[in-house]
Write a protein that holds these residues in place. Structure first.
Motif, PDB file in Angstrom:
ATOM      1  N   SER A  92       0.848  -1.231  -0.061  1.00 41.36           N
ATOM      2  CA  SER A  92      -0.026   0.066  -0.099  1.00 41.36           C
ATOM      3  C   SER A  92       0.701   1.424  -0.025  1.00 41.36           C
ATOM      4  CB  SER A  92      -0.799   0.005   1.449  1.00 41.36           C
ATOM      5  OG  SER A  92      -0.159   0.047   2.426  1.00 41.36           O
ATOM      6  N   LEU A  93       2.245   1.209  -0.094  1.00 39.22           N
ATOM      7  CA  LEU A  93       2.808   2.205   0.186  1.00 39.22           C
ATOM      8  C   LEU A  93       3.698   2.801  -0.888  1.00 39.22           C
ATOM      9  CD1 LEU A  93       4.804   1.022   3.461  1.00 39.22           C
ATOM     10  CD2 LEU A  93       2.958   2.468   3.356  1.00 39.22           C
ATOM     11  N   ILE A  94       3.863   3.911  -1.137  1.00 43.34           N
ATOM     12  CA  ILE A  94       4.659   4.308  -2.564  1.00 43.34           C
ATOM     13  C   ILE A  94       5.923   4.497  -2.387  1.00 43.34           C
ATOM     14  CG2 ILE A  94       2.479   5.703  -3.125  1.00 43.34           C
ATOM     15  CD1 ILE A  94       5.290   7.904  -2.809  1.00 43.34           C
ATOM     16  N   LEU A  95       7.016   4.766  -3.029  1.00 43.88           N
ATOM     17  CA  LEU A  95       8.520   4.715  -3.128  1.00 43.88           C
ATOM     18  C   LEU A  95       8.468   5.754  -4.221  1.00 43.88           C
ATOM     19  CD1 LEU A  95      11.306   2.775  -2.196  1.00 43.88           C
ATOM     20  CD2 LEU A  95      11.711   4.728  -3.838  1.00 43.88           C
ATOM     21  N   GLY A  96       8.796   7.024  -4.013  1.00 46.06           N
ATOM     22  CA  GLY A  96       9.157   8.011  -4.797  1.00 46.06           C
ATOM     23  C   GLY A  96      10.696   8.386  -5.056  1.00 46.06           C
ATOM     24  N   SER A  97      11.232   8.825  -5.938  1.00 44.24           N
ATOM     25  CA  SER A  97      12.629   8.914  -6.240  1.00 44.24           C
ATOM     26  C   SER A  97      12.879  10.106  -6.842  1.00 44.24           C
ATOM     27  CB  SER A  97      13.427   7.806  -6.884  1.00 44.24           C
ATOM     28  OG  SER A  97      13.201   6.597  -6.203  1.00 44.24           O
ATOM     29  N   VAL A  98      13.683  10.925  -6.385  1.00 44.34           N
ATOM     30  CA  VAL A  98      14.121  11.833  -7.295  1.00 44.34           C
ATOM     31  C   VAL A  98      15.413  11.618  -8.098  1.00 44.34           C
ATOM     32  CG1 VAL A  98      15.388  14.492  -6.879  1.00 44.34           C
ATOM     33  CG2 VAL A  98      13.583  13.781  -5.290  1.00 44.34           C
ATOM     34  N   VAL A  99      15.146  11.827  -9.212  1.00 44.10           N
ATOM     35  CA  VAL A  99      16.112  11.520 -10.300  1.00 44.10           C
ATOM     36  C   VAL A  99      16.558  12.446 -11.207  1.00 44.10           C
ATOM     37  CG1 VAL A  99      16.604   9.812 -12.232  1.00 44.10           C
ATOM     38  CG2 VAL A  99      15.212   9.161 -10.008  1.00 44.10           C
TER      39      VAL A  99
END
Length: 198
Positions: A65-72
């Motif tokens: 249910s969790l998101i993982l957002g990455s600054v790229v």
């Protein structure tokens, strides 16, 4: 406020921005997801996702249910070399900063990228002596490859995004750099984004 206006009433999601394992685990135990720092690579995404999921499991929460957002770091163009110029410049600034300011668990970013301080030292020196453009020239093709920027032609960017997705990244926070950022954003929107909206 108009009575018929749509007004969200729920609690907004809370994402934890973290590099170290303790806060990454906390993102899974109490947050709605995790946001990773610049110079995120697919290897760092896998490391971060494991920490977040460990925290969620320990708290009895569903990791799915969790998101993982990455600054790229990103840049794009019709020509591969030209499309990578902005990413090279931005990577130079981040990497030079790491030489001067990296502390504690933050070095996992470099470890996951397979980068050493010896590789980064010429970039840091170039920043001090000649500024951002000089530092960009010190970022070799090998270093840029290790940084895993989303950069180059639209086709290259699509493949790079797939690598992040396969590693467990659910949201890309693209930091566009270089000339004509509006034109780059438009090119990403027209030729890269539709590939992932299918």
């Amino acid at each position: 406020m108009k009575k018929d206006a749509h007004t969200p009433r729920g609690v907004p999601p809370v994402y934890v921005a973290a590099t170290g394992p303790v806060l990454q685990k906390m993102s899974g135990s109490i947050g709605d997801g995790l946001l990773t720092a610049s110079i995120t690579t697919p290897a760092f995404v896998r490391y971060s996702r494991k920490n977040m999921e460990d925290g969620a499991s320990k708290a009895g929460r569903d990791p799915a249910s969790l998101i993982l957002g990455s600054v790229v770091v990103g840049s794009i163009g019709r020509d591969s070399a030209k499309g990578k110029e902005g990413a090279r410049e931005q990577a130079a600034m981040y990497l030079a900063n790491k030489v001067q300011n990296i502390k504690g668990s933050a070095d996992i970013l470099l470890e996951c990228a397979g980068l050493t301080f010896d590789e980064l030292q010429p970039i840091a020196e170039a920043v001090e002596q000649g500024g951002r453009k000089a530092a960009a020239r010190a970022v070799t093709d090998d270093i840029l490859r290790k940084v895993c920027a989303i950069a180059g032609t639209p086709e290259e960017c699509i493949q790079q995004i797939k690598e992040y997705r396969d590693a467990g990244c659910t949201h890309i926070l693209l930091e566009i750099w270089g000339d004509d950022r509006i034109g780059q954003a438009k090119l990403f929107g027209e030729e890269v984004l539709p590939h992932f909206k299918r």
